[in-house]
Design an enzyme around this catalytic site. Structure first.
Site, PDB file in Angstrom:
ATOM      1  N   ARG A  80      56.598 -12.420  10.307  1.00 14.70           N
ATOM      2  CA  ARG A  80      57.356 -13.350  11.158  1.00 14.70           C
ATOM      3  C   ARG A  80      57.128 -14.748  10.621  1.00 14.70           C
ATOM      4  O   ARG A  80      56.008 -15.102  10.222  1.00 14.70           O
ATOM      5  CB  ARG A  80      56.890 -13.280  12.609  1.00 14.70           C
ATOM      6  CG  ARG A  80      57.467 -14.429  13.437  1.00 14.70           C
ATOM      7  CD  ARG A  80      57.264 -14.251  14.894  1.00 14.70           C
ATOM      8  NE  ARG A  80      58.107 -13.183  15.405  1.00 14.70           N
ATOM      9  CZ  ARG A  80      58.245 -12.920  16.700  1.00 14.70           C
ATOM     10  NH1 ARG A  80      57.604 -13.634  17.597  1.00 14.70           N
ATOM     11  NH2 ARG A  80      59.015 -11.937  17.100  1.00 14.70           N
ATOM     12  N   ARG A 109      54.329  -9.443  21.670  1.00 22.50           N
ATOM     13  CA  ARG A 109      54.934  -8.117  21.631  1.00 22.50           C
ATOM     14  C   ARG A 109      55.157  -7.591  20.220  1.00 22.50           C
ATOM     15  O   ARG A 109      54.764  -6.488  19.885  1.00 22.50           O
ATOM     16  CB  ARG A 109      56.301  -8.174  22.316  1.00 22.50           C
ATOM     17  CG  ARG A 109      56.512  -7.146  23.364  1.00 22.50           C
ATOM     18  CD  ARG A 109      57.560  -7.670  24.295  1.00 22.50           C
ATOM     19  NE  ARG A 109      57.317  -9.078  24.532  1.00 22.50           N
ATOM     20  CZ  ARG A 109      56.464  -9.534  25.453  1.00 22.50           C
ATOM     21  NH1 ARG A 109      55.841  -8.706  26.223  1.00 22.50           N
ATOM     22  NH2 ARG A 109      56.268 -10.829  25.603  1.00 22.50           N
ATOM     23  N   LYS A 164      47.189 -24.403   3.635  1.00 22.86           N
ATOM     24  CA  LYS A 164      46.800 -25.137   2.416  1.00 22.86           C
ATOM     25  C   LYS A 164      48.012 -25.392   1.531  1.00 22.86           C
ATOM     26  O   LYS A 164      47.869 -25.909   0.431  1.00 22.86           O
ATOM     27  CB  LYS A 164      45.774 -24.317   1.626  1.00 22.86           C
ATOM     28  CG  LYS A 164      44.500 -24.006   2.372  1.00 22.86           C
ATOM     29  CD  LYS A 164      43.625 -23.094   1.510  1.00 22.86           C
ATOM     30  CE  LYS A 164      42.495 -22.477   2.314  1.00 22.86           C
ATOM     31  NZ  LYS A 164      41.920 -21.334   1.633  1.00 22.86           N
TER      32      LYS A 164
END
Lengths: 309, 145
Positions: A104, A54, A83
């Site tokens: 996020r 969402r 990495k």
């Protein structure tokens, strides 16, 4: 002025600034065609180190509907984080490509680190169990649309109140509006963190109670905000299994509620809202998802400082 | 009895909890100092039983704010011409950087070591500090400075 600012914590915006975002969202809902090109030539980068449907898609849909474009990654494995690149370095690189960034991250405070090192606006798209301010903007716009105002109601917040970042952000944001009563419904182990109780609820003298049984308060609620017990926040699988079915909203419980109560949920749900509720006119969670896109459109416009032509 | 001479000009950091002077020496970066510093441990004290003292000679412009965060019982005397010319009351600094580490295993600082460990004052009466990244409280009972 919101141009050039970051949104990391719901308290980064004043009540007046929030209202200006909501008013713009109202206008976009009213006349979406008039906003279809306002972000032409602008790039949104979605840096998602953790899975999301969402939030990421609503950010992307928001930017595309404003005529802008998007680029980014949807898991840590598909970025240089795999990495060992730091959030700071990733952010400084992204800032050379994009005009605005939504991030996020599973670790709390990562978007704050990004914002401290970024010349472009950074929007926190959720950081661990900490904050999720654009979900809060979504929740506030939904409540405002359903009730006509953001004052004078009793809200029940139910489920995982300890790790539920949407809950922390929502309580913080609502603490600045008048005459709101909070009823916090959770098992003992998943009660709100001390800092929310002491520094937001108690410090501001807000009316609140903490209880364990949803049935006991159903008839008092104007809004019921359900949350999922989030598997990914537990270090211990056994604790998750024990607590995951603590609350399930079904027809029986809904029969105890007011006729105009609204059920909200940040989604995704697992089983805490029975699908039999979906056709109940009080179920507002899919409408809420749509408001989420509109409020992100308004937010992107404000942070980029673009206006309707 | 060990005797450390009084200083003519400088700073005396007094009433340090016994055994903590080495940490304060470190936080004030006195290990990099090119001026005279005396660190005295386990001095008899009416107020504390035992205390530590740090004497800094001929230097007055050291940023002592961090001491308010470490221990508000500490007293600071500014010495000029062999006399105490000023006693400083320690205030809690608005923010401290790289003094304590965030104890939240979910905090970004737990995996990215190069990020400054920053705590801001959120409640002066309760001397409460929180991590600027994740809001975790600094708990002096769980974390030794």
């Amino acid at each position: 002025m919101l141009k050039g600012r970051h949104l990391i914590d719901p308290m980064d915006l004043t009540v007046e600034e929030l209202e200006s975002v909501f008013k713009l969202a109202d206008e976009i809902i009213e006349n979406p065609a008039e906003y279809a090109d306002v972000c032409k030539g602008k790039l949104l980068s979605t840096c998602f180190y953790e899975p999301s449907t969402r939030t990421r898609l609503s950010f992307e849909a928001a930017m595309l509907r404003l005529g802008g474009q998007v680029l980014g990654f949807s898991s840590a494995e598909s970025s240089s984080a795999a990495k060992g690149e730091s959030v700071r370095d990733t952010m400084m690189t992204i800032a050379s490509y994009a005009d605005i960034c939504a991030m996020r991250h599973p670790k709390e405070g990562a978007p704050k680190v990004a914002a401290l090192n970024s010349p472009i606006p950074v929007i926190n798209g959720g950081d661990g169990g900490h904050q999720h301010p654009t979900q809060t903007l979504t929740d506030l716009l939904t409540i405002r649309a359903l009730r006509g105002k953001l004052t004078d109601f009793t809200i029940g917040i139910c489920g995982d109140l300890k790790f539920g970042r949407t809950v922390h952000s929502l309580i913080k944001a609502l603490s600045r509006y008048d005459n709101i009563k909070f009823i916090l419904i959770s098992p003992e182990e998943l009660k709100i963190p001390d800092y929310i109780r002491e520094e937001i609820l108690m410090k501001n003298g807000l009316e609140f109670q903490e209880i364990e049984r949803l049935e006991d308060v159903m008839n008092e609620l104007d809004i019921l905000y359900m949350t999922r017990v989030q598997k990914e926040r537990f270090f211990n699988e056994a604790d998750y299994v024990r607590l995951k079915d603590s609350y399930i909203l079904d027809k029986d419980k809904m029969s105890m509620a007011k006729q105009d109560m609204a059920v909200l949920h940040p989604l995704p749900r697992v089983n805490e809202i029975s699908v039999e509720i979906d056709n109940d006119p009080r179920a507002a969670y899919f409408k809420q998802a749509k408001y989420g896109m509109y409020v992100r459109m308004a937010l992107i416009m404000k942070l980029l400082g673009v206006e309707k032509c | 009895m060990l005797k450390v001479d009084s200083i003519e000009r400088g700073i005396v950091i007094d009433h340090i909890a016994a055994g903590k002077s080495m940490k304060i020496y470190k936080y004030l970066n006195l290990d990099e100092a090119d001026f005279t510093v005396a660190m005295i441990k386990n001095v008899a004290s009416k107020k504390l039983g035992r205390k530590d003292i740090i004497k800094i000679e001929n230097v007055l412009d050291i940023d002592l704010n961090v001491l308010g965060f470490i221990d508000h019982n500490i007293t600071i005397n500014i010495i000029e011409n062999d006399k105490i010319v000023k006693k400083l009351n320690l205030e809690l600094p608005q923010e401290v950087s790289n003094v304590v580490k965030c104890s939240n295993p979910r905090c970004i600082t737990s995996i990215e070591q190069e990020i400054d460990q920053r705590f801001r004052l959120v409640n002066r009466e309760e001397k409460l500090y929180r991590c600027i990244y994740c809001d975790q409280a600094y708990d002096p009972n769980k974390q030794d400075i």
